[in-house]
Design a protein around this motif. Structure first.
Motif, PDB file in Angstrom:
ATOM      1  N   THR A  49      12.459  12.998   9.428  1.00 17.18           N
ATOM      2  CA  THR A  49      12.540  12.158   8.206  1.00 17.18           C
ATOM      3  C   THR A  49      11.283  11.494   8.498  1.00 17.18           C
ATOM      4  OG1 THR A  49      14.198  12.456   7.859  1.00 17.18           O
ATOM      5  CG2 THR A  49      14.015  10.195   6.919  1.00 17.18           C
ATOM      6  N   VAL A  50      10.955  10.931   9.885  1.00 18.30           N
ATOM      7  CA  VAL A  50       9.942  10.055  10.582  1.00 18.30           C
ATOM      8  C   VAL A  50       9.180  10.220   9.829  1.00 18.30           C
ATOM      9  CG1 VAL A  50       9.799   8.663  12.270  1.00 18.30           C
ATOM     10  CG2 VAL A  50      11.550   8.239  12.428  1.00 18.30           C
ATOM     11  N   GLU A  51       8.171  11.577  11.060  1.00 15.09           N
ATOM     12  CA  GLU A  51       7.198  12.153  10.429  1.00 15.09           C
ATOM     13  C   GLU A  51       6.783  12.344   9.148  1.00 15.09           C
ATOM     14  OE1 GLU A  51       4.416  13.414  11.675  1.00 15.09           O
ATOM     15  OE2 GLU A  51       5.389  12.774  13.038  1.00 15.09           O
ATOM     16  N   ILE A  83       3.467  10.475   4.283  1.00 17.71           N
ATOM     17  CA  ILE A  83       2.760   9.157   3.750  1.00 17.71           C
ATOM     18  C   ILE A  83       1.891   8.124   3.969  1.00 17.71           C
ATOM     19  CG2 ILE A  83       3.823   7.291   1.583  1.00 17.71           C
ATOM     20  CD1 ILE A  83       6.262   9.540   1.657  1.00 17.71           C
ATOM     21  N   ILE A  84       2.150   7.270   4.629  1.00 20.83           N
ATOM     22  CA  ILE A  84       1.572   6.392   5.485  1.00 20.83           C
ATOM     23  C   ILE A  84       0.145   6.250   5.473  1.00 20.83           C
ATOM     24  CG2 ILE A  84       1.173   4.191   7.131  1.00 20.83           C
ATOM     25  CD1 ILE A  84       4.246   4.454   7.157  1.00 20.83           C
ATOM     26  N   VAL A 108      11.150  10.211  -0.435  1.00 18.05           N
ATOM     27  CA  VAL A 108      12.101  11.250   0.753  1.00 18.05           C
ATOM     28  C   VAL A 108      12.995  11.173   0.019  1.00 18.05           C
ATOM     29  CG1 VAL A 108      11.693  10.985   2.998  1.00 18.05           C
ATOM     30  CG2 VAL A 108      10.003  10.202   1.604  1.00 18.05           C
ATOM     31  N   ASP A 109      14.205  12.429  -0.032  1.00 12.45           N
ATOM     32  CA  ASP A 109      15.129  12.948   0.480  1.00 12.45           C
ATOM     33  C   ASP A 109      15.249  13.231   1.468  1.00 12.45           C
ATOM     34  OD1 ASP A 109      17.623  13.920   0.092  1.00 12.45           O
ATOM     35  OD2 ASP A 109      17.729  14.268  -2.068  1.00 12.45           O
ATOM     36  N   SER A 110      16.269  12.183   2.664  1.00  6.96           N
ATOM     37  CA  SER A 110      16.826  13.067   3.894  1.00  6.96           C
ATOM     38  C   SER A 110      18.185  13.555   3.782  1.00  6.96           C
ATOM     39  CB  SER A 110      16.745  11.749   4.949  1.00  6.96           C
ATOM     40  OG  SER A 110      17.632  11.342   4.653  1.00  6.96           O
ATOM     41  N   SER A 111      18.236  14.388   2.831  1.00 11.82           N
ATOM     42  CA  SER A 111      19.697  15.767   2.708  1.00 11.82           C
ATOM     43  C   SER A 111      19.583  16.224   3.746  1.00 11.82           C
ATOM     44  CB  SER A 111      19.930  15.914   1.548  1.00 11.82           C
ATOM     45  OG  SER A 111      19.719  14.719   0.666  1.00 11.82           O
ATOM     46  N   GLU A 112      17.897  16.914   3.670  1.00  8.28           N
ATOM     47  CA  GLU A 112      18.369  18.391   4.485  1.00  8.28           C
ATOM     48  C   GLU A 112      17.550  17.766   5.753  1.00  8.28           C
ATOM     49  OE1 GLU A 112      19.041  21.660   3.129  1.00  8.28           O
ATOM     50  OE2 GLU A 112      20.651  20.368   1.839  1.00  8.28           O
ATOM     51  N   LEU A 113      16.558  16.819   6.070  1.00  8.34           N
ATOM     52  CA  LEU A 113      16.430  16.514   7.125  1.00  8.34           C
ATOM     53  C   LEU A 113      16.757  16.099   7.963  1.00  8.34           C
ATOM     54  CD1 LEU A 113      13.086  15.009   5.158  1.00  8.34           C
ATOM     55  CD2 LEU A 113      13.018  17.110   5.352  1.00  8.34           C
ATOM     56  N   GLN A 141       0.621  -1.156   0.190  1.00  2.02           N
ATOM     57  CA  GLN A 141      -0.124  -0.149  -0.250  1.00  2.02           C
ATOM     58  C   GLN A 141       0.639   1.425   0.368  1.00  2.02           C
ATOM     59  OE1 GLN A 141      -0.543  -2.740   1.544  1.00  2.02           O
ATOM     60  NE2 GLN A 141      -2.450  -3.097   2.537  1.00  2.02           N
ATOM     61  N   THR A 142       1.927   1.138   0.692  1.00  5.42           N
ATOM     62  CA  THR A 142       2.348   2.408   0.784  1.00  5.42           C
ATOM     63  C   THR A 142       4.058   2.202   0.155  1.00  5.42           C
ATOM     64  OG1 THR A 142       1.993   3.223   2.682  1.00  5.42           O
ATOM     65  CG2 THR A 142       4.055   4.449   2.280  1.00  5.42           C
TER      66      THR A 142
END
Ligand code: DC
Length: 215
Positions: free
Chosen positions: A203-205, A210-211, A193-198, A140-141
């Motif tokens: 990132t978890v949020e 999305i879920i 989801v690009d976490s370079s700036e997070l 689903q996700t």
């Protein structure tokens, strides 16, 4: 069961992020890379190599077990707890070679479905290299978690004292892994989801948002 499939390269943070997401949602958590690492551990400890791996070895000699509880994570081969040993550099150096064997990939595909479908959770976060594209395209996700190479190397060397050798190992492993699975660009239906700036919590949020949207 709500299946959340998360792919990403080495050092993208997918294991710790996936575990935190599972904990927040009271979902199960499956680290599929651990099975490739445990197999590599078994081969090294029995002084075997890639040529010794066949269907019978995987089905009868490996005796792989993994916890799906994000609060109590462990990995076993037979009676031996290998949770920490499978993270050693000697395993990281050999695992890509083993993960390229078609018989191994086929077995891991079956194993992942078996573990997920027998897990009994309302939802499960499954992370690896080929989960959104090959193992669970019907999830689903589906998320591809990335970060720039520079950020990934920095995060990994901050975690481990070996520093630069780890950086070299990650770059080499990404190149090797990319020969079998394209895990750097999202397939159709996969959210990037690009976490370079997070930071970690953001990132978890981002993944939880999305879920919720894909429920
Ligand atoms: O995520 P990790 O670093 O623990 O993964 C270990 C190795 O296993 C990695 O080199 C790629 C391989 N792997 C894979 O090919 N497919 C997966 N679903 C998970 C891991």
């Amino acid at each position: 069961m709500h299946i959340v499939a998360i792919d990403g390269p080495a050092g993208s943070g997918k294991s710790s992020v996936s575990k935190a997401v599972a904990r927040k949602l009271a979902f199960g958590y499956l680290d599929t890379g651990a099975a490739y690492r445990a197999l590599t551990w078994k081969l090294l400890s029995d002084s075997l190599n890639a040529a010794d791996v066949d269907k019978d070895f995987l089905e009868t000699k490996l005796n792989y077990q993994i916890s799906l509880d994000p609060d109590n994570y462990w990995v076993k081969v037979g009676q031996t707890d290998v949770t920490y040993e499978i993270r050693e550099t000697r395993i990281g150096e050999r695992v890509s070679e083993i993960a390229q064997l078609p018989v191994v990939r086929q077995y891991m595909h079956w194993l992942t479905h078996n573990l997920v479908e027998g897990s009994g959770f309302a939802g499960i976060v499954v992370e690896g290299r080929d989960i959104t594209t090959v193992v669970y395209p019907e999830a689903q996700t589906k998320i591809l978690l990335t970060a720039s190479e520079e950020v990934r190397l920095r995060r990994r060397s901050a975690e481990l004292p070996e520093g630069i050798s780890i950086a070299e190992q990650i770059t080499k492993r990404d190149q090797n892994d990319a020969k079998v699975v394209d895990f750097l660009s999202p397939a159709p239906g996969v959210e990037l989801v690009d976490s370079s700036e997070l930071d970690f919590d953001s990132t978890v949020e981002a993944i939880i948002v999305i879920i919720e949207r894909t429920k």
